[in-house]
Design an enzyme around this catalytic site. Structure first.
Site, PDB file in Angstrom:
ATOM      1  N   HIS A  67      -3.645 -20.148  -0.721  1.00  0.00           N
ATOM      2  CA  HIS A  67      -3.558 -19.215   0.346  1.00  0.00           C
ATOM      3  C   HIS A  67      -4.464 -18.867   1.070  1.00  0.00           C
ATOM      4  O   HIS A  67      -4.380 -18.748   2.301  1.00  0.00           O
ATOM      5  CB  HIS A  67      -3.161 -17.658  -0.674  1.00  0.00           C
ATOM      6  CG  HIS A  67      -1.925 -17.717  -1.469  1.00  0.00           C
ATOM      7  ND1 HIS A  67      -1.998 -18.296  -2.582  1.00  0.00           N
ATOM      8  CD2 HIS A  67      -0.640 -17.458  -1.271  1.00  0.00           C
ATOM      9  CE1 HIS A  67      -0.773 -18.105  -3.367  1.00  0.00           C
ATOM     10  NE2 HIS A  67       0.241 -17.697  -2.259  1.00  0.00           N
ATOM     11  N   GLU A  79      -8.374 -17.065  -5.901  1.00  0.00           N
ATOM     12  CA  GLU A  79      -8.701 -18.217  -5.414  1.00  0.00           C
ATOM     13  C   GLU A  79     -10.382 -18.236  -4.978  1.00  0.00           C
ATOM     14  O   GLU A  79     -10.801 -19.333  -5.119  1.00  0.00           O
ATOM     15  CB  GLU A  79      -7.834 -18.400  -4.185  1.00  0.00           C
ATOM     16  CG  GLU A  79      -6.236 -18.575  -4.665  1.00  0.00           C
ATOM     17  CD  GLU A  79      -5.395 -18.814  -3.542  1.00  0.00           C
ATOM     18  OE1 GLU A  79      -6.025 -19.099  -2.120  1.00  0.00           O
ATOM     19  OE2 GLU A  79      -4.362 -19.057  -3.710  1.00  0.00           O
ATOM     20  N   ARG A 135       2.751  11.491  -0.610  1.00  0.00           N
ATOM     21  CA  ARG A 135       3.191  11.686   0.596  1.00  0.00           C
ATOM     22  C   ARG A 135       4.722  11.788   0.820  1.00  0.00           C
ATOM     23  O   ARG A 135       5.248  10.933   0.038  1.00  0.00           O
ATOM     24  CB  ARG A 135       2.532  10.839   1.809  1.00  0.00           C
ATOM     25  CG  ARG A 135       1.250  10.815   2.047  1.00  0.00           C
ATOM     26  CD  ARG A 135       0.764   9.992   2.918  1.00  0.00           C
ATOM     27  NE  ARG A 135      -0.805  10.233   3.430  1.00  0.00           N
ATOM     28  CZ  ARG A 135      -1.750   9.363   3.018  1.00  0.00           C
ATOM     29  NH1 ARG A 135      -1.535   8.630   2.043  1.00  0.00           N
ATOM     30  NH2 ARG A 135      -3.030   9.608   3.298  1.00  0.00           N
ATOM     31  N   ARG A 192      -7.178  14.781   1.947  1.00  0.00           N
ATOM     32  CA  ARG A 192      -5.710  15.262   1.577  1.00  0.00           C
ATOM     33  C   ARG A 192      -5.761  16.794   1.432  1.00  0.00           C
ATOM     34  O   ARG A 192      -4.789  17.651   1.477  1.00  0.00           O
ATOM     35  CB  ARG A 192      -5.067  14.685   0.343  1.00  0.00           C
ATOM     36  CG  ARG A 192      -5.205  13.030   0.852  1.00  0.00           C
ATOM     37  CD  ARG A 192      -3.822  12.755   1.658  1.00  0.00           C
ATOM     38  NE  ARG A 192      -2.623  13.419   1.371  1.00  0.00           N
ATOM     39  CZ  ARG A 192      -1.924  12.683   0.226  1.00  0.00           C
ATOM     40  NH1 ARG A 192      -2.261  11.498  -0.153  1.00  0.00           N
ATOM     41  NH2 ARG A 192      -0.800  13.264  -0.124  1.00  0.00           N
TER      42      ARG A 192
END
Length: 293
Positions: free
Chosen positions: A33, A103, A191, A245
């Site tokens: 990847h 990786e 949310r 928040r």
């Protein structure tokens, strides 16, 4: 008569690799990847989510070179304060962050610092402040595929100390404590979803975490910390507060603060390691000290 190639093929570790089907581990010299190989990355790697943050991070280094770019993963390697350092973007969320950890570990990384943005759930963590994670609530699902749910996602004490030292040196406001890592930006963090949808328990989620002393939400730290502990690596996390928040504020402010602190922390960790080696200690601890300016 046998040649070097035959000797290499008959070595135990080569035999072990040859026994693994390609479908189970497609990573040879180049990781599947990340598309990096041995020598492409330093032992210490910063992990932002957004690939666009790579350039913003490396802007503050002595030098750098982009060594790989594939999907959400962009990797650059260079030096900061003469210390070797790399950065790999992970994309959003713990699944892709875990792939990066896997990786990077395979090509020699041993210190991983999550660098990003977050939403604070306590009034004292203002927009633009930094949050340095000491441990994480494993509300994401990736780490549960590796180990039982009550296994702690804890940051390495040396990494936490280096991040705090860096923030103090740079004069940045920071907060130290527990982070909650989620799989979802909307329902996972309490949310409302599309058209006002509310997930079960979302109305109590933020308050329950606040009462437990949790400082912030983000989406990768728990997986990075859990995997690092399982594999014997050092890891930590530092995030800039974009949203609060509790107060309702949101601004993309102070993005480069986390990058600067993380880069400085890598240099400090190098000094810690050198001090431990000079003292003949197995690992750095406060008694060893840090004889640097």
């Amino acid at each position: 008569m046998s040649g070097a190639g035959e000797d290499a093929e008959s070595a135990p570790d080569a035999d072990a690799r040859n026994d693994v089907p390609d479908s189970e581990d497609p990573n040879q010299e180049e990781q599947y990847h990340l598309e990096v190989g041995p020598g492409d990355v330093a032992e210490s790697v910063l992990l932002p989510g957004n690939p666009e943050r790579v350039e913003k991070i490396t802007d503050g280094w002595d030098d750098h070179e982009v060594v790989a770019e594939h999907r959400e993963y962009r990797t650059a390697t260079g030096t900061y304060d003469e210390t070797p350092i790399s950065v790999t973007s992970t994309g959003i969320g713990s699944p892709s962050a875990a792939i990066a950890v896997e990786e990077l570990a395979r090509v020699g990384a041993d210190t991983l610092l999550r660098v990003g943005s977050c939403g604070a759930i306590r009034e004292e963590a203002s927009v633009g402040d930094l949050i340095i994670t000491t441990g994480a609530v494993r509300q994401e699902g990736t780490s549960k595929e590796y180990v039982r749910e009550d296994y702690p996602a804890s940051a390495d004490d040396r990494v936490v100390g280096a991040l705090v030292t860096a923030a103090e040196r740079l004069g940045y406001d920071y907060h130290l404590g527990v982070t909650a890592s989620t799989d979802g930006f909307y329902a996972g963090q309490g949310r409302p979803g599309f058209d006002g949808f509310e997930a079960a328990g979302s109305d109590e989620l933020v308050e329950n975490l606040r009462e437990a002393g949790v400082l912030n939400f983000e989406m990768e730290a728990a997986a990075v910390l859990t995997l690092a502990n399982l594999y014997g690596l050092r890891a930590g996390a530092v995030c800039t507060v974009y949203a609060n928040r509790v107060t309702g504020e949101f601004r993309t402010e102070g993005e480069r603060k986390a990058a600067k602190v993380a880069s400085e922390a890598i240099s400090i960790l190098a000094d810690m390691d050198a001090a431990a080696e000079e003292a003949g200690a197995d690992r750095w601890h406060p008694g060893v000290g840090l004889d640097v300016e």
